[in-house]
Write a protein that holds these residues in place. Structure first.
Motif, short mmCIF file in Angstrom:
data_model
loop_
_atom_site.label_atom_id
_atom_site.label_comp_id
_atom_site.label_asym_id
_atom_site.label_seq_id
_atom_site.Cartn_x
_atom_site.Cartn_y
_atom_site.Cartn_z
N LEU A 160 -27.84 36.03 -27.58
CA LEU A 160 -26.96 36.89 -26.80
C LEU A 160 -26.93 36.47 -25.33
CD1 LEU A 160 -25.11 39.35 -26.80
CD2 LEU A 160 -27.13 40.80 -26.44
N GLN A 297 -18.31 31.07 -35.50
CA GLN A 297 -17.43 30.75 -34.37
C GLN A 297 -16.26 29.87 -34.78
OE1 GLN A 297 -19.43 30.09 -30.33
NE2 GLN A 297 -21.15 29.75 -31.70
N LEU A 302 -14.92 34.02 -34.46
CA LEU A 302 -15.54 34.92 -33.50
C LEU A 302 -15.86 34.19 -32.20
CD1 LEU A 302 -18.11 36.90 -35.72
CD2 LEU A 302 -15.76 37.52 -35.14
N VAL A 305 -20.11 35.78 -27.91
CA VAL A 305 -20.79 37.07 -27.79
C VAL A 305 -20.74 37.83 -29.10
CG1 VAL A 305 -20.76 39.31 -26.63
CG2 VAL A 305 -20.40 37.22 -25.31
N ASP A 306 -19.59 37.86 -29.76
CA ASP A 306 -19.47 38.56 -31.05
C ASP A 306 -20.36 37.90 -32.11
OD1 ASP A 306 -17.73 40.49 -30.13
OD2 ASP A 306 -15.94 39.30 -30.59
N THR A 307 -20.45 36.58 -32.08
CA THR A 307 -21.35 35.88 -33.01
C THR A 307 -22.79 36.27 -32.75
OG1 THR A 307 -19.85 33.98 -33.19
CG2 THR A 307 -22.15 33.61 -33.77
N LYS A 309 -23.87 39.02 -31.57
CA LYS A 309 -24.10 40.39 -32.04
C LYS A 309 -24.43 40.43 -33.53
CE LYS A 309 -21.08 42.60 -28.60
NZ LYS A 309 -19.80 43.33 -28.38
N VAL A 310 -23.83 39.52 -34.30
CA VAL A 310 -24.14 39.45 -35.73
C VAL A 310 -25.54 38.87 -35.92
CG1 VAL A 310 -23.51 38.44 -37.95
CG2 VAL A 310 -21.72 39.24 -36.38
N ASN A 361 -18.21 39.93 -42.49
CA ASN A 361 -19.27 39.78 -41.50
C ASN A 361 -20.30 40.89 -41.61
OD1 ASN A 361 -18.08 37.46 -40.48
ND2 ASN A 361 -16.98 38.55 -38.85
#
Length: 504
Positions: A160, A297, A302, A305-307, A309-310, A361
């Motif tokens: 992150l 990604q 994604l 940042v969204d990646t 988060k997962v 996801n």
């Protein structure tokens, strides 16, 4: 059954040992940050400096490929002092970070990552010795649990943090940001930690063994990376060379008066079982995180940042469940968390597979949470077994542990890359609609997975074909890792039934 041989070493307790633990955790956390967080930056680096998929995998793995030096650093710590090696490792990590911050080509980045890896390996190896020698047996599980929690938290949060740095400051900030933390950790360790070593009159530094072992690890990684491109005969030759190097290492060590890794420790079933368990759960976790960082990604579309988060779901699970593993270790329960952890790894990999198959996801996140839970309950029991069951000097045992960590990381990433590439290329070659790929070479298409070229370069039909190929590769990787975890459970059942610890 667990039996314990308690033989106090007569060392006075360091009144600042918990402060020392905090300083060590800062440096070890940094090692995990620069090791694990880097995967999220690969697509951005690929777009900035270019390079093949394999070259960028070498950039990631350059950090771990010097794992063979861990036994060397462990022995160096025994001979010259573990704190001294940790401080020197911090300085080398700073140098590598400077090189990375100034790099403009894949080759310069590989050099930077190797230097960071040398420093990180020195820190990781001898920090474990420092804690094992500094804390008495009654406090050691708690100290190791704290270190493990910090390590996994740092590794997960790194993804992150790196993602935010990428969006705000660019990929070079991931190198420059490591420098002040490394310098701070260096000063804190030097001021809170006494010197520890287990030197004897006849102790020697086995440089030949360290060089041979490092060469063997490099050969194995190179073989995995090149497996999708070289002819079968050449591949067989590369495998044979790696096997010969490992055989040469065993030959040299068996005839050394003071071997780098005494072969006798492998006759300790408890130690062997703990090493195998650590190799599997760390390799699977690192391989899956690397693969999914790219997949989410470049295929999933994604952002960084969204990646993150997962992926951070796995880390949160590690932190939450780590105290459970620590509690079981304090109560002398080791077989249960190791076997249960291996079964959960298989379940987590299956969850990731189903998430990829169903294009969900949320299901992938669920699989990662299960993987994190598995690692959380295993980490402290396995670490306790590793440092307390070898019947050897702590530096030697810590060196083997660090080799296991580095090699499993390198092998996990290399194996995930090799499976992904081979399955994807095989799928593309057999695709009936391969004409929709507009004449682009199948090998070139792999650069899309690394972010070097965008998926939008292809038509919508071509994107569907390529996505299906990448999906097959990712699912096959997940399936093979699940099988490895089940094999790990079998090994644990055979080696950890009668546990013998040598506490000091």
């Amino acid at each position: 059954m667990v039996s314990t041989s308690d033989s106090p070493a007569g060392r006075p307790l360091n009144p600042l040992r918990w402060h020392s633990l905090a300083a060590v955790c800062l440096l070890v956390g940094l090692v995990w940050v620069v090791s694990d967080g880097f995967v999220i930056a690969i697509p951005a680096i690929g777009r900035a400096v270019g390079g093949s998929t394999d070259a960028l995998a070498w950039v990631v793995n350059g950090f771990s490929l010097v794992a063979g030096m861990a036994a060397f650093f462990g022995r160096l710590g025994d001979l010259t002092g573990n704190r001294r090696v940790v401080v020197a490792g911090s300085a080398i990590l700073v140098v590598g970070s400077v090189v990375g911050g100034l790099a403009d080509t894949p080759h310069e980045l590989i050099l930077a990552r190797v230097l960071q890896g040398i420093g990180g390996t020195a820190i990781f190896t001898c920090s474990l010795s420092v804690l094992s020698l500094q804390f008495p047996a009654s406090e050691r599980p708690r100290a190791l649990s704290i270190k493990s929690s910090v390590s996994w938290a740092a590794g997960g949060l790194a993804v992150l943090v790196f993602a935010v740095l990428l969006e705000l400051l660019g990929w070079k900030a991931t190198f420059w940001g490591a420098i002040p933390i490394a310098l701070l950790g260096l000063v804190l360790v030097a001021t809170t930690t006494p010197e520890f070593h287990e030197r004897t009159a006849d102790s020697k530094l086995d440089l030949a063994g360290a060089l041979i072992l490092t060469a063997a690890f490099l050969m194995v990684s190179y073989t995995l990376f090149e497996s999708d491109e070289v002819p079968v005969v050449r591949l067989a030759l590369m495998v044979a060379i790696a096997a010969l190097l490992f055989g040469l290492f065993a030959f040299v060590e068996s005839r050394s008066a003071d071997p780098l890794i005494p072969l006798s420790i492998w006759r300790q079933p408890t130690f062997t079982g703990a090493i195998v368990a650590a190799f599997i759960f760390n390799g699977v976790m690192m391989g899956m995180l690397y693969l999914l960082a790219l997949y989410l990604q470049t295929v999933g579309g994604l952002g960084a940042v969204d990646t993150a988060k997962v992926l951070i779901g796995a880390t949160i699970a590690v932190i939450i469940t780590n105290p459970v593993g620590a509690l079981l270790a304090r109560r002398g329960r080791f077989l249960l968390p190791v076997v249960a952890g291996m079964l959960l790894i298989a379940l987590g990999c299956t969850g990731v597979l189903l998430g990829i198959k169903g294009d969900s996801n949320a299901v992938i996140l669920g699989g990662l949470i299960v993987l994190g839970t598995a690692v959380g309950i295993q980490t402290t029991p396995v670490a306790t077994l590793q440092v307390s069951s070898a019947g050897a000097k702590k530096g030697t045992a810590s060196g083997v542990v660090a080799i296991t960590f580095g090699l499993s990381t390198a092998m996990g990433i290399a194996l995930a890359t090799a499976i992904m590439q081979n399955v994807a290329i095989g799928s593309l070659q057999g695709a009936t609609s391969s004409h929709q790929l507009e004449g682009v070479a199948h090998q070139e298409l792999l650069s899309i997975l690394s972010g070097i070229r965008p998926m939008s370069d292809l038509s919508s039909a071509g994107q569907q074909v390529l996505t299906a190929a990448f999906d097959k590769g990712a699912m096959m990787t997940s399936a093979i890792f699940a099988v490895l975890a089940l094999l790990g459970a079998v090994v644990a059942l055979k080696t950890l039934r009668d546990i013998i610890l040598h506490e000091s």
